[in-house]
Design an enzyme around this catalytic site. Structure first.
Site, PDB file in Angstrom:
ATOM      1  N   PHE A   1       0.934  -1.150  -0.156  1.00 36.84           N
ATOM      2  CA  PHE A   1       0.072  -0.017  -0.047  1.00 36.84           C
ATOM      3  C   PHE A   1       0.982   1.192   0.070  1.00 36.84           C
ATOM      4  O   PHE A   1       0.309   2.220  -0.791  1.00 36.84           O
ATOM      5  CB  PHE A   1      -0.993  -0.023   1.392  1.00 36.84           C
TER       6      PHE A   1
ATOM      7  N   LEU B   1       1.853   1.772  -3.465  1.00 37.89           N
ATOM      8  CA  LEU B   1       1.198   2.417  -4.544  1.00 37.89           C
ATOM      9  C   LEU B   1       0.906   3.868  -4.200  1.00 37.89           C
ATOM     10  O   LEU B   1       0.685   4.479  -4.812  1.00 37.89           O
ATOM     11  CB  LEU B   1      -0.205   1.376  -4.086  1.00 37.89           C
ATOM     12  N   HIS B   2       0.749   3.999  -2.875  1.00 37.54           N
ATOM     13  CA  HIS B   2       0.490   5.517  -2.364  1.00 37.54           C
ATOM     14  C   HIS B   2       1.644   6.456  -3.045  1.00 37.54           C
ATOM     15  O   HIS B   2       1.390   7.523  -3.773  1.00 37.54           O
ATOM     16  CB  HIS B   2       0.408   5.557  -0.825  1.00 37.54           C
ATOM     17  N   ARG B   3       3.015   5.963  -2.968  1.00 39.17           N
ATOM     18  CA  ARG B   3       3.930   6.810  -3.650  1.00 39.17           C
ATOM     19  C   ARG B   3       3.680   7.052  -5.039  1.00 39.17           C
ATOM     20  O   ARG B   3       4.070   8.066  -5.627  1.00 39.17           O
ATOM     21  CB  ARG B   3       5.287   6.234  -3.247  1.00 39.17           C
TER      22      ARG B   3
ATOM     23  N   ALA C   1       0.744   9.437  -5.460  1.00 43.01           N
ATOM     24  CA  ALA C   1       1.174  10.696  -5.258  1.00 43.01           C
ATOM     25  C   ALA C   1       2.166  11.357  -6.301  1.00 43.01           C
ATOM     26  O   ALA C   1       1.924  12.545  -6.985  1.00 43.01           O
ATOM     27  CB  ALA C   1       1.820  10.816  -4.001  1.00 43.01           C
TER      28      ALA C   1
END
Length: 188
Positions: A25, A28-30, A33
């Site tokens: 996760f 994925l967030h990086r 963003a």
């Protein structure tokens, strides 16, 4: 949202499933963003309330074009031995929808004091008088991922709630976590 990709965590004797989900996760967030992508949503098809777990599956939702663009990035590096990534698939014709959102614990006294002091120019002591330690912290009873803040370096829990099933989709933007307070993702 006409397409999806399932990413399944593989069993690993060295890492617990929640550790692998945390790492997946965070990656994925990086990627979301960095790409400033707000048209990809996530869901956790195997999430359980008791015991609290997001399960072993992360489902990415979006248009075929948005998902293909994400998957051309090397955001899964370091996770390939721990995951099985399914091919891009079309969302089934008959499906329901749900909001998958972040829920924040707003009653942590220390965090509330820092915020109060910053917003109103108070000293730490003044903020402590207004918000005493005796204020009960409400613990959220939801599954979560543990992430590290890029700005403060501190670990925090991102609590996830999957809303009620709906018959019609609702459009909207997703955060860099793939979550939204209003937009739905297909649920099947």
């Amino acid at each position: 949202m006409d397409s999806y990709i399932d990413i399944r965590l593989l069993p690993d004797p060295e890492f617990a499933q929640n550790q692998l989900m945390n790492a997946l996760f965070a990656k994925l967030h990086r990627a979301l963003a960095q790409q400033r992508t707000y048209d990809i949503g996530v869901s956790f098809p195997r999430m359980q309330a008791k015991p609290h777990t997001l399960g072993d599956r992360l489902r990415l939702h979006g248009t075929a074009q948005a998902l293909q663009a994400l998957m051309t990035l090397d955001w899964l590096s370091g996770m390939r031995d721990h995951t099985s990534v399914a091919d891009l698939q079309a969302v089934p014709a008959r499906t329901q929808y749900r909001v998958v959102r972040r829920v924040q614990n707003k009653s942590n006294p220390e965090r509330l004091r820092r915020r109060l002091a910053k917003r109103h120019g108070l000293t730490e002591e003044q903020a402590r008088e207004r918000i005493p330690d005796t204020m009960k912290s409400r613990l959220l009873d939801l599954p979560f991922v543990t992430l590290r803040s890029q700005s403060t370096g501190q670990n925090f829990r991102l609590f996830v709630e999957q809303g009620e099933l709906l018959e019609q989709p609702h459009s909207g933007a997703f955060s860099a976590y793939g979550l939204s307070n209003a937009a739905t993702v297909p649920w099947f």
